[in-house]
Scaffold this motif. Structure first.
Motif, PDB file in Angstrom:
ATOM      1  N   THR A   1     -30.210  -3.724 -24.547  1.00 29.23           N
ATOM      2  CA  THR A   1     -30.215  -3.874 -26.003  1.00 29.23           C
ATOM      3  C   THR A   1     -29.364  -3.477 -27.004  1.00 29.23           C
ATOM      4  OG1 THR A   1     -32.644  -4.585 -25.785  1.00 29.23           O
ATOM      5  CG2 THR A   1     -32.017  -4.134 -27.979  1.00 29.23           C
ATOM      6  N   GLY A   2     -28.661  -4.146 -27.951  1.00 30.76           N
ATOM      7  CA  GLY A   2     -27.609  -3.649 -28.767  1.00 30.76           C
ATOM      8  C   GLY A   2     -26.167  -3.824 -28.372  1.00 30.76           C
ATOM      9  N   ASP A   3     -26.121  -4.186 -26.846  1.00 34.88           N
ATOM     10  CA  ASP A   3     -24.568  -4.492 -26.486  1.00 34.88           C
ATOM     11  C   ASP A   3     -24.017  -5.310 -27.541  1.00 34.88           C
ATOM     12  OD1 ASP A   3     -24.794  -2.575 -24.091  1.00 34.88           O
ATOM     13  OD2 ASP A   3     -25.024  -4.298 -22.632  1.00 34.88           O
ATOM     14  N   ILE A   4     -22.544  -5.044 -27.874  1.00 35.72           N
ATOM     15  CA  ILE A   4     -21.882  -6.101 -28.266  1.00 35.72           C
ATOM     16  C   ILE A   4     -20.923  -6.641 -27.440  1.00 35.72           C
ATOM     17  CG2 ILE A   4     -20.141  -6.825 -30.135  1.00 35.72           C
ATOM     18  CD1 ILE A   4     -22.874  -5.649 -31.084  1.00 35.72           C
ATOM     19  N   VAL A   5     -21.163  -7.992 -26.991  1.00 41.50           N
ATOM     20  CA  VAL A   5     -20.119  -8.990 -26.287  1.00 41.50           C
ATOM     21  C   VAL A   5     -19.238  -9.605 -26.831  1.00 41.50           C
ATOM     22  CG1 VAL A   5     -20.236 -10.381 -24.169  1.00 41.50           C
ATOM     23  CG2 VAL A   5     -22.279  -8.707 -24.566  1.00 41.50           C
ATOM     24  N   THR A   6     -18.055  -9.385 -26.566  1.00 44.40           N
ATOM     25  CA  THR A   6     -16.912 -10.220 -27.197  1.00 44.40           C
ATOM     26  C   THR A   6     -15.897 -10.770 -26.006  1.00 44.40           C
ATOM     27  OG1 THR A   6     -16.754  -8.241 -28.925  1.00 44.40           O
ATOM     28  CG2 THR A   6     -14.942  -9.746 -28.804  1.00 44.40           C
ATOM     29  N   ILE A   7     -16.096 -12.039 -26.472  1.00 44.60           N
ATOM     30  CA  ILE A   7     -15.271 -13.043 -25.502  1.00 44.60           C
ATOM     31  C   ILE A   7     -14.026 -13.580 -26.202  1.00 44.60           C
ATOM     32  CG2 ILE A   7     -15.330 -15.012 -23.771  1.00 44.60           C
ATOM     33  CD1 ILE A   7     -18.496 -14.573 -23.653  1.00 44.60           C
ATOM     34  N   SER A   8     -12.897 -13.679 -25.642  1.00 47.56           N
ATOM     35  CA  SER A   8     -11.826 -14.040 -26.481  1.00 47.56           C
ATOM     36  C   SER A   8     -10.587 -14.514 -25.840  1.00 47.56           C
ATOM     37  CB  SER A   8     -11.468 -12.800 -27.735  1.00 47.56           C
ATOM     38  OG  SER A   8     -10.856 -11.791 -26.829  1.00 47.56           O
ATOM     39  N   THR A   9     -10.059 -15.326 -26.161  1.00 46.83           N
ATOM     40  CA  THR A   9      -8.531 -15.600 -26.057  1.00 46.83           C
ATOM     41  C   THR A   9      -7.737 -16.376 -27.154  1.00 46.83           C
ATOM     42  OG1 THR A   9      -7.267 -17.052 -24.130  1.00 46.83           O
ATOM     43  CG2 THR A   9      -9.000 -18.010 -25.430  1.00 46.83           C
ATOM     44  N   PRO A  10      -6.391 -16.104 -27.220  1.00 48.35           N
ATOM     45  CA  PRO A  10      -5.984 -16.136 -28.785  1.00 48.35           C
ATOM     46  C   PRO A  10      -5.863 -17.829 -28.868  1.00 48.35           C
ATOM     47  CG  PRO A  10      -4.506 -14.896 -27.346  1.00 48.35           C
ATOM     48  CD  PRO A  10      -5.772 -15.080 -26.564  1.00 48.35           C
ATOM     49  N   ALA A  11      -5.931 -18.611 -27.830  1.00 53.92           N
ATOM     50  CA  ALA A  11      -5.701 -20.177 -28.300  1.00 53.92           C
ATOM     51  C   ALA A  11      -7.210 -20.804 -28.761  1.00 53.92           C
ATOM     52  CB  ALA A  11      -5.441 -20.720 -27.040  1.00 53.92           C
ATOM     53  N   LEU A  12      -8.258 -19.793 -28.270  1.00 57.37           N
ATOM     54  CA  LEU A  12      -9.727 -20.467 -28.928  1.00 57.37           C
ATOM     55  C   LEU A  12     -10.219 -19.524 -29.678  1.00 57.37           C
ATOM     56  CD1 LEU A  12     -10.631 -22.030 -25.207  1.00 57.37           C
ATOM     57  CD2 LEU A  12      -9.731 -23.123 -27.005  1.00 57.37           C
ATOM     58  N   GLY A  13      -9.974 -18.361 -30.024  1.00 61.50           N
ATOM     59  CA  GLY A  13     -10.471 -17.255 -30.912  1.00 61.50           C
ATOM     60  C   GLY A  13     -11.504 -16.404 -30.118  1.00 61.50           C
ATOM     61  N   THR A  14     -12.425 -15.941 -30.774  1.00 68.86           N
ATOM     62  CA  THR A  14     -13.354 -14.934 -30.446  1.00 68.86           C
ATOM     63  C   THR A  14     -14.812 -15.473 -30.857  1.00 68.86           C
ATOM     64  OG1 THR A  14     -11.793 -13.274 -30.892  1.00 68.86           O
ATOM     65  CG2 THR A  14     -14.124 -12.473 -30.801  1.00 68.86           C
ATOM     66  N   LEU A  15     -15.792 -15.148 -29.634  1.00 69.16           N
ATOM     67  CA  LEU A  15     -17.005 -15.364 -29.603  1.00 69.16           C
ATOM     68  C   LEU A  15     -17.667 -14.153 -29.420  1.00 69.16           C
ATOM     69  CD1 LEU A  15     -19.452 -17.255 -29.348  1.00 69.16           C
ATOM     70  CD2 LEU A  15     -19.386 -17.401 -26.905  1.00 69.16           C
ATOM     71  N   VAL A  16     -18.426 -13.530 -30.322  1.00 66.62           N
ATOM     72  CA  VAL A  16     -19.104 -12.090 -30.518  1.00 66.62           C
ATOM     73  C   VAL A  16     -20.525 -12.401 -30.790  1.00 66.62           C
ATOM     74  CG1 VAL A  16     -18.648 -11.762 -32.694  1.00 66.62           C
ATOM     75  CG2 VAL A  16     -19.128  -9.926 -31.323  1.00 66.62           C
ATOM     76  N   ASN A  17     -21.359 -11.797 -29.808  1.00 63.96           N
ATOM     77  CA  ASN A  17     -22.698 -11.852 -29.655  1.00 63.96           C
ATOM     78  C   ASN A  17     -23.390 -10.468 -29.386  1.00 63.96           C
ATOM     79  OD1 ASN A  17     -22.010 -14.573 -28.331  1.00 63.96           O
ATOM     80  ND2 ASN A  17     -23.366 -14.867 -30.092  1.00 63.96           N
ATOM     81  N   GLU A  18     -24.370  -9.915 -30.041  1.00 61.32           N
ATOM     82  CA  GLU A  18     -25.216  -8.927 -29.916  1.00 61.32           C
ATOM     83  C   GLU A  18     -26.363  -9.142 -28.867  1.00 61.32           C
ATOM     84  OE1 GLU A  18     -27.679  -5.038 -31.976  1.00 61.32           O
ATOM     85  OE2 GLU A  18     -26.548  -6.407 -33.238  1.00 61.32           O
ATOM     86  N   VAL A  19     -26.553  -7.963 -27.783  1.00 57.65           N
ATOM     87  CA  VAL A  19     -27.502  -8.664 -26.918  1.00 57.65           C
ATOM     88  C   VAL A  19     -28.943  -8.200 -27.412  1.00 57.65           C
ATOM     89  CG1 VAL A  19     -28.608  -8.101 -24.618  1.00 57.65           C
ATOM     90  CG2 VAL A  19     -26.132  -8.469 -24.865  1.00 57.65           C
ATOM     91  N   MET A  20     -29.924  -8.765 -27.429  1.00 52.79           N
ATOM     92  CA  MET A  20     -31.360  -8.290 -27.608  1.00 52.79           C
ATOM     93  C   MET A  20     -32.327  -9.200 -26.459  1.00 52.79           C
ATOM     94  SD  MET A  20     -32.586 -10.244 -30.978  1.00 52.79           S
ATOM     95  CE  MET A  20     -31.664  -9.226 -32.066  1.00 52.79           C
ATOM     96  N   SER A  21     -33.492  -8.806 -26.617  1.00 56.15           N
ATOM     97  CA  SER A  21     -34.275  -9.509 -25.401  1.00 56.15           C
ATOM     98  C   SER A  21     -34.555 -11.035 -26.104  1.00 56.15           C
ATOM     99  CB  SER A  21     -35.862  -8.985 -25.439  1.00 56.15           C
ATOM    100  OG  SER A  21     -36.391  -9.004 -26.471  1.00 56.15           O
ATOM    101  N   ALA A  22     -34.587 -12.019 -25.047  1.00 56.49           N
ATOM    102  CA  ALA A  22     -35.052 -13.366 -25.320  1.00 56.49           C
ATOM    103  C   ALA A  22     -36.104 -13.390 -26.266  1.00 56.49           C
ATOM    104  CB  ALA A  22     -35.048 -14.279 -24.260  1.00 56.49           C
ATOM    105  N   GLU A  23     -37.294 -12.478 -25.990  1.00 61.19           N
ATOM    106  CA  GLU A  23     -38.602 -12.459 -26.558  1.00 61.19           C
ATOM    107  C   GLU A  23     -38.299 -12.068 -28.107  1.00 61.19           C
ATOM    108  OE1 GLU A  23     -39.106 -11.974 -22.179  1.00 61.19           O
ATOM    109  OE2 GLU A  23     -37.886 -11.248 -23.544  1.00 61.19           O
ATOM    110  N   ALA A  24     -37.434 -11.277 -28.215  1.00 62.72           N
ATOM    111  CA  ALA A  24     -37.310 -10.745 -29.901  1.00 62.72           C
ATOM    112  C   ALA A  24     -36.219 -11.569 -30.546  1.00 62.72           C
ATOM    113  CB  ALA A  24     -36.810  -9.093 -29.581  1.00 62.72           C
ATOM    114  N   ALA A  25     -35.459 -12.298 -29.820  1.00 67.11           N
ATOM    115  CA  ALA A  25     -34.567 -13.187 -30.533  1.00 67.11           C
ATOM    116  C   ALA A  25     -35.029 -14.147 -31.343  1.00 67.11           C
ATOM    117  CB  ALA A  25     -33.443 -13.760 -29.540  1.00 67.11           C
TER     118      ALA A  25
END
Length: 358
Positions: A309-333
Motif C-alpha cells: 500500500t502506498g506504492d506509486i506506479v508510473t508507466i510512461s513513454t514519450p509518445a503517449l505520456g505518463t500514467l501514474v497511480n497509487e496502490v491501495m487495497s481494492a477493498e479500500a479504493a
C-alpha cells in the motif's frame, strides 16, 4: 487537447466511443467548436492532487468493452509457467525460475506462434513434461484474449489502483492499449496497468477473473493518442515503455520494455477479439500484453516483488505520456459507482443525448 488547452467536444460526440467511430475524427479533434475549455496545467494539477471538485481527467474511454491479450512476450510467458508450477507460492519461484528459464528460454526465443517450429517446440516440451497452458496461448495458434474489466470501470491517471487485500504476490502490468472502433479498426493508443495477482492466477487459471477484475484494478490513460500521419500503429510497434515503482519505505524498481519484442502482431490480436465471431457496437480497447513480471527481491532474498500500500506506479513513454497511480487495497479504493445508468442520466442532464433514432 489542443496545445495547452483541454477542449470539451461533447456537443459533437457525447462519448469517446462515438467520437472514435466517426470517419472525420481527426477533423473534429482539430477544428470542431468546443462547449468549454480549460488550461491543461490546471486540469493536470487537479487530477494529480485528487481535486474532484475541479475539472480533472478520467480514464479516456467510456462505452468501449475492456479486453486484454495475455502472454504476448516470451519473458512474461516463462513467468506465467513459473507461477503455475509454484502454485502461486512466491517462495518457490526462485528455484523454478533458474531451472525453467534454462530449459525454455532458448527454445522459445524467436519462435513464431502457430508456426511449424512452434509445433516442434511443443512436441519437445511435452516429451520433457514441461508443457503448460500458458505456452499454449504463448506460441500456439490462438492468443489469450479475455475481458479485463466491465464497461466504465477503469480508473484514470492520478486515481488509486486496487489490489486485493488477501493477495500476497502481485505486480503491475504496464501495457500499451489500443483503441478499436466498432468496425474493428485500431484508431489510437494509450497506456494501461493490467494489475496482476500472481498468487491467485498461479493457483489456478480459473481464478483469472478474481485475479484481474476487482475494484480499481484497471488503469488507463492519460489520453488516447489518435492515429494520424505523424503517429500510427507502426509507431506503436517501436515504442519503449518504462515502469517505475516507488515504495513508501524507499524501495525503487526501474525497468523498461520494447514493443518490438512482442511475439504476435498487433493486428493479429485485434482479429482474435473482433471479427465475424464477435462484434462490439461501441468499440473496444485492447491491452496488448506485458513484458514485465518483476523478480527483484523487495524483502527477504528469494521473495521476489509484491506491491505494498502506498506504492506509486508510473508507466510512461514519450509518445503517449505518463500514467501514474497509487496502490491501495481494492477493498479500500473508492467504490465504482458511475455505471451505464449514471452515464445516461449525466448525458441527459446536459442535453447531450439528442433525438432518439427512428
Amino acid at each position: 487537447m489542443r496545445g495547452d488547452r483541454v477542449v470539451d467536444l461533447t456537443a459533437v460526440a457525447s462519448t469517446t466511443s462515438e467520437l472514435l467511430d466517426r470517419p472525420d475524427v481527426l477533423a473534429v479533434l482539430r477544428d470542431a467548436e468546443g462547449r468549454k475549455e480549460w488550461p491543461l496545467q490546471e486540469v493536470l494539477d487537479a487530477t494529480l492532487s485528487g481535486d474532484a471538485s475541479s475539472p480533472h481527467l478520467l480514464a479516456p474511454i467510456d462505452l468501449q468493452v475492456i479486453k486484454a491479450a495475455g502472454v504476448t512476450f516470451a519473458k512474461s510467458m516463462i513467468e506465467r509457467v513459473i507461477e503455475e508450477r509454484a502454485k502461486g507460492d512466491a517462495t518457490k519461484a526462485l528455484e523454478l525460475r533458474s531451472r525453467i528459464d534454462t530449459v525454455l528460454g532458448g527454445a522459445l526465443r524467436g519462435v513464431k506462434p502457430g508456426s511449424p517450429e512452434a509445433e516442434e517446440v511443443k512436441r519437445i516440451l511435452l516429451a520433457e513434461g514441461l508443457w503448460s497452458q500458458y505456452l499454449e496461448v504463448g506460441i500456439g495458434p490462438d492468443p489469450e484474449i479475455f475481458t479485463k474489466a466491465p464497461v466504465l470501470s477503469a480508473v484514470g491517471t492520478g486515481q488509486p489502483i486496487g489490489v486485493l487485500e488477501r493477495s500476497t504476490w502481485n505486480n503491475p502490468e504496464p501495457e500499451v492499449v489500443l483503441a478499436v472502433t466498432s468496425d474493428g479498426r485500431p484508431v489510437g493508443a494509450t497506456l494501461g496497468n493490467d494489475v496482476n495477482l500472481r498468487d491467485f492466477e498461479g493457483r489456478s487459471a480459473l481464478l483469472l477473473t478474481e485475479a484481474k477484475d476487482n475494484n480499481a484494478s484497471c488503469a488507463i490513460g492519460p489520453f488516447i493518442r489518435v492515429f494520424d500521419a505523424e503517429f500510427g500503429i507502426d509507431d506503436v510497434r517501436r515504442l519503449t515503455v518504462s515502469l517505475h515503482v516507488d515504495g513508501p519505505e524507499g524501495f525503487t524498481l526501474r525497468d523498461s520494455s520494447s514493443m518490438s519484442e512482442m511475439s504476435r502482431e498487433l493486428e493479429e490480436l485485434v482479429s482474435h477479439a473482433w471479427g465475424s465471431h464477435h462484434r462490439y457496437p461501441d468499440g473496444f480497447v485492447l491491452f496488448t500484453g506485458t513484458l514485465f513480471a518483476p523478480t527483484q527481491d523487495r524483502d527477504e532474498p528469494g521473495s521476489g516483488f509484491t506491491h505494498r500500500t502506498g506504492d506509486i506506479v508510473t508507466i510512461s513513454t514519450p509518445a503517449l505520456g505518463t500514467l501514474v497511480n497509487e496502490v491501495m487495497s481494492a477493498e479500500a479504493a473508492p467504490d465504482w459507482r458511475f455505471g451505464i445508468r449514471e452515464l445516461i442520466a449525466n448525458l441527459a442532464g446536459r442535453g447531450l443525448l439528442g433525438d432518439a433514432p427512428r
